[in-house]
Design an enzyme around this catalytic site. Structure first.
Site, PDB file in Angstrom:
ATOM      1  CB  SER A 143      -0.893   0.017   1.250  1.00  0.00           C
ATOM      2  OG  SER A 143      -1.555   1.261   1.397  1.00  0.00           O
ATOM      3  CE1 TYR A 156      -4.595  -2.163   4.613  1.00  0.00           C
ATOM      4  CE2 TYR A 156      -3.323  -0.148   4.395  1.00  0.00           C
ATOM      5  CZ  TYR A 156      -4.020  -1.193   3.825  1.00  0.00           C
ATOM      6  OH  TYR A 156      -4.133  -1.260   2.449  1.00  0.00           O
TER       7      TYR A 156
END
Length: 250
Positions: A143, A156
């Site tokens: 990401s 995350y």
């Protein structure tokens, strides 16, 4: 037919970026295993593209081992693994996205179990089978939050940062054996998961924050994955590839 004769496993293949990749890989000639904890969704995609479905919770090592064994038993080998499965913002308390001071320990474990351990276990069991073929390609989905300081989803972010570090070390370790390991760093992508937690106005605002003035589409991540899976990227190894409309260049 960039993947003609290749056997590919895609985790998280029942929706979003994973489903787009399954469809594109199949169109390019691959035999695709659609792996997802949503077994019905995986079966639907498999039926539509002529692939094989496998129900898996990637945070469970034994299930990941069984997934790789299934692919090899069904299609005879393994050439490509797209470690795509992951959890992001969710209404489920188990996956609470928050500052580190507000993240429960069990939420931390659950998020890292899927987003980092799941990818590590995929690599652990895929690499020996790829060695039997003389090599292969592993694509890990990270990401842009792993390469920029974006607050509010610390577990995350830590997991995706770990994916980048894992990608680099495996790329160096296995290159001489013919296994390339790369990762994609998507920006904001139009997927069912993102759609469930944002309004049209919020997605428009997110799009405006990128130089290209829009959010990305799942198919655009799939095409990046196809490049890394195919011989078009035969000298690409250990790369972090942002697919984010230029957001990380700001």
């Amino acid at each position: 037919m960039k993947l003609s004769g290749k056997v590919v496993v895609v985790t998280g293949g029942a929706s979003g970026q994973g489903e787009a990749a399954c469809r594109l890989f199949a169109a390019e000639g691959a035999s695709v295993v659609i792996a997802d904890w949503n077994g019905a969704g995986a079966a639907r995609v498999a039926a539509e593209i002529g692939g094989a479905a496998f129900t898996v919770d990637v945070s469970q090592e034994d299930q990941v081992a069984a997934m790789i064994a299934f692919a090899c038993d069904r299609f005879g080998k393994l050439d490509v693994l797209f470690n795509n499965a992951g959890v992001g913002y969710s209404s489920t308390a188990r996956f609470k996205m928050a500052s580190i001071v507000d993240t429960p320990g069990d939420a931390w474990d659950a998020i890292l179990g899927i987003n980092l351990k799941g990818q590590a276990m995929g690599c652990k069991y895929a690499i020996p089978r790829m060695l039997e073929n003389g090599g292969g390609s592993i694509i890990n989905n990270a990401s842009i939050m792993a390469i920029a300081g974006v607050p509010g989803a610390d577990a995350y972010t830590a997991a995706k940062g770990g994916v980048i570090a894992l990608t680099r070390t495996l790329a160096v370790e296995w290159a001489e054996k013919g296994i390339r390991v790369n990762c994609i760093c998507p920006g904001t992508i139009e997927t069912p998961m993102v759609g469930a937690i944002t309004s049209d106005a919020e997605r428009a605002r997110l799009g405006e924050s990128t130089p290209m003035k829009r959010v990305g589409q799942a198919e655009e991540i799939a095409r990046a994955a196809l490049f890394l899976a195919s011989a078009d990227s035969s000298y690409v190894n250990g790369v972090m590839l942002p697919v984010d409309g230029g957001w990380s260049a700001l």
